[in-house]
Write an enzyme that holds these catalytic residues in place. Structure first.
Site, PDB file in Angstrom:
ATOM      1  N   ASP A  48       0.852  -1.185   0.000  1.00  0.00           N
ATOM      2  CA  ASP A  48       0.000   0.000   0.000  1.00  0.00           C
ATOM      3  C   ASP A  48       0.891   1.240   0.000  1.00  0.00           C
ATOM      4  O   ASP A  48       2.076   1.173   0.326  1.00  0.00           O
ATOM      5  CB  ASP A  48      -0.913   0.006   1.229  1.00  0.00           C
ATOM      6  CG  ASP A  48      -1.891   1.180   1.220  1.00  0.00           C
ATOM      7  OD1 ASP A  48      -2.724   1.243   0.300  1.00  0.00           O
ATOM      8  OD2 ASP A  48      -1.796   2.046   2.104  1.00  0.00           O
ATOM      9  N   SER A  49       0.294   2.358  -0.320  1.00  0.00           N
ATOM     10  CA  SER A  49       1.034   3.622  -0.316  1.00  0.00           C
ATOM     11  C   SER A  49       1.348   4.092   1.102  1.00  0.00           C
ATOM     12  O   SER A  49       2.149   4.999   1.294  1.00  0.00           O
ATOM     13  CB  SER A  49       0.235   4.705  -1.050  1.00  0.00           C
ATOM     14  OG  SER A  49      -0.994   4.937  -0.373  1.00  0.00           O
ATOM     15  N   CYS A 102      -3.740  -0.755  -2.330  1.00  0.00           N
ATOM     16  CA  CYS A 102      -3.881   0.667  -2.664  1.00  0.00           C
ATOM     17  C   CYS A 102      -4.771   0.794  -3.898  1.00  0.00           C
ATOM     18  O   CYS A 102      -4.473   0.221  -4.945  1.00  0.00           O
ATOM     19  CB  CYS A 102      -2.499   1.262  -2.933  1.00  0.00           C
ATOM     20  SG  CYS A 102      -2.505   2.966  -3.538  1.00  0.00           S
ATOM     21  N   HIS A 128      -7.323   3.750   2.965  1.00  0.00           N
ATOM     22  CA  HIS A 128      -7.149   4.599   4.146  1.00  0.00           C
ATOM     23  C   HIS A 128      -8.501   4.984   4.760  1.00  0.00           C
ATOM     24  O   HIS A 128      -8.611   5.201   5.962  1.00  0.00           O
ATOM     25  CB  HIS A 128      -6.415   5.901   3.775  1.00  0.00           C
ATOM     26  CG  HIS A 128      -4.946   5.755   3.583  1.00  0.00           C
ATOM     27  ND1 HIS A 128      -4.402   5.165   2.471  1.00  0.00           N
ATOM     28  CD2 HIS A 128      -3.892   6.142   4.356  1.00  0.00           C
ATOM     29  CE1 HIS A 128      -3.082   5.200   2.560  1.00  0.00           C
ATOM     30  NE2 HIS A 128      -2.746   5.786   3.700  1.00  0.00           N
ATOM     31  N   CYS A 188     -10.546   4.055  -1.262  1.00  0.00           N
ATOM     32  CA  CYS A 188      -9.156   4.167  -0.811  1.00  0.00           C
ATOM     33  C   CYS A 188      -9.087   3.403   0.499  1.00  0.00           C
ATOM     34  O   CYS A 188      -9.954   3.577   1.366  1.00  0.00           O
ATOM     35  CB  CYS A 188      -8.760   5.628  -0.606  1.00  0.00           C
ATOM     36  SG  CYS A 188      -7.115   5.845   0.125  1.00  0.00           S
ATOM     37  N   GLU A 193      -2.776   9.294   7.620  1.00  0.00           N
ATOM     38  CA  GLU A 193      -1.353   9.041   7.817  1.00  0.00           C
ATOM     39  C   GLU A 193      -0.808   9.787   9.036  1.00  0.00           C
ATOM     40  O   GLU A 193       0.161   9.359   9.662  1.00  0.00           O
ATOM     41  CB  GLU A 193      -0.563   9.444   6.564  1.00  0.00           C
ATOM     42  CG  GLU A 193      -0.760   8.527   5.380  1.00  0.00           C
ATOM     43  CD  GLU A 193      -0.084   7.178   5.542  1.00  0.00           C
ATOM     44  OE1 GLU A 193       0.957   7.103   6.223  1.00  0.00           O
ATOM     45  OE2 GLU A 193      -0.611   6.176   5.003  1.00  0.00           O
TER      46      GLU A 193
END
Length: 266
Positions: free
Chosen positions: A10-11, A73, A186, A184, A152
């Site tokens: 993942d990013s 991601c 996240h 996403c 993040e």
């Protein structure tokens, strides 16, 4: 039976939402995870750069002899899944098609919203996936560039997060959507606030559950499931702050002890 690990990339920390579901559905499977937090977010980056970064994570995982790769991601899935799948000898899963299938299952009015990074939304990957299953469906896409940095940073709850979510999602408030895809990985960490914003009147879809289910089916079909839970060891790698990553991972995965290592990708 195969005790080889499953690789998940993942990013940043977002793919941990997929890890959590994998641990729930496939508790005997060891996982090796890479979060490219130093170069997150991927959304604003050019396609070729996203492909390059994604391949760097894939190459790093090669030494672990993984039996399956999950690109957790959405941006990397939209840009690089087809190419990576064609070149690797193992099953490679993305998170877009599973998310689309899950949304179609629950939508009553064929009015589906999709939120994601600018790259994911502009690629129309979800719209194509949804309409390949059900042609007459309305898709309302919205880029949410502030959401990934918010997660993040570890500040995915509280008044600041609430304000950012309300401001960002305002364009969707007047649409007729009955289902919203968190496009996403996240975003599930923001799900309680997103659900509250829509007053629980919109069905929220995270692709993690469906992705884990698909992984389970493939591993069973190829006789690659690990039946033994002895000495189960998950490994987590980050290109950014080990301290921040570990704190988020422990909280989200509800693990007391977790091994996180910092790496550089070239």
């Amino acid at each position: 039976m195969s005790s080889k690990p499953i690789g998940i990339i993942d990013s940043g920390v977002g793919g941990l939402t997929v890890v959590k579901e994998m641990m729930r559905q496939l508790p005997n499977e060891p996982i090796v995870y890479i979060g490219d937090t130093a170069r997150c977010p991927y959304g604003p980056r050019p396609c070729e750069e996203i492909k390059k970064f994604t391949w760097e994570m894939v190459h790093y995982l090669e030494k672990f002899e993984i039996k399956m790769l999950i690109i957790a991601c959405n941006t990397a899935t939209a840009v690089a899944l087809k190419e990576i799948r064609s070149e690797l000898p193992i099953p490679v899963l993305g998170v877009i098609n599973p998310g689309a299938r899950a949304a179609i299952k629950v939508s009553k009015r064929n009015q589906i919203g999709v939120i994601g990074t600018a790259m994911t939304i502009n690629s129309k990957a979800y719209e194509l996936a949804l309409k390949s299953i059900r042609k007459h469906i309305s898709v309302h896409g919205l880029a949410c560039p502030k959401f990934v940095p918010l997660v993040e940073s570890g500040e995915w709850s509280g008044p600041i997060a609430k304000e950012i979510i309300e401001d960002t999602l305002a364009p969707l408030k007047t649409t007729p959507i009955d289902t919203l895809i968190l496009g996403c990985t996240h975003y599930p960490l923001l799900e309680p606030l997103i659900n509250s914003y829509f007053a629980s009147k919109v069905k929220i879809i995270s692709s993690g559950e469906e992705t884990a289910r698909e992984a389970s089916v493939i591993l069973e079909h190829t006789h690659s499931l690990n039946d033994e839970a002895d000495h189960l060891f998950h490994q987590f790698f980050t290109t950014g702050s080990k301290t921040i990553f570990k704190a988020i991972a422990k909280q989200w995965l509800e693990l007391e002890d977790i091994t996180v290592q910092s790496i550089k990708l070239i």
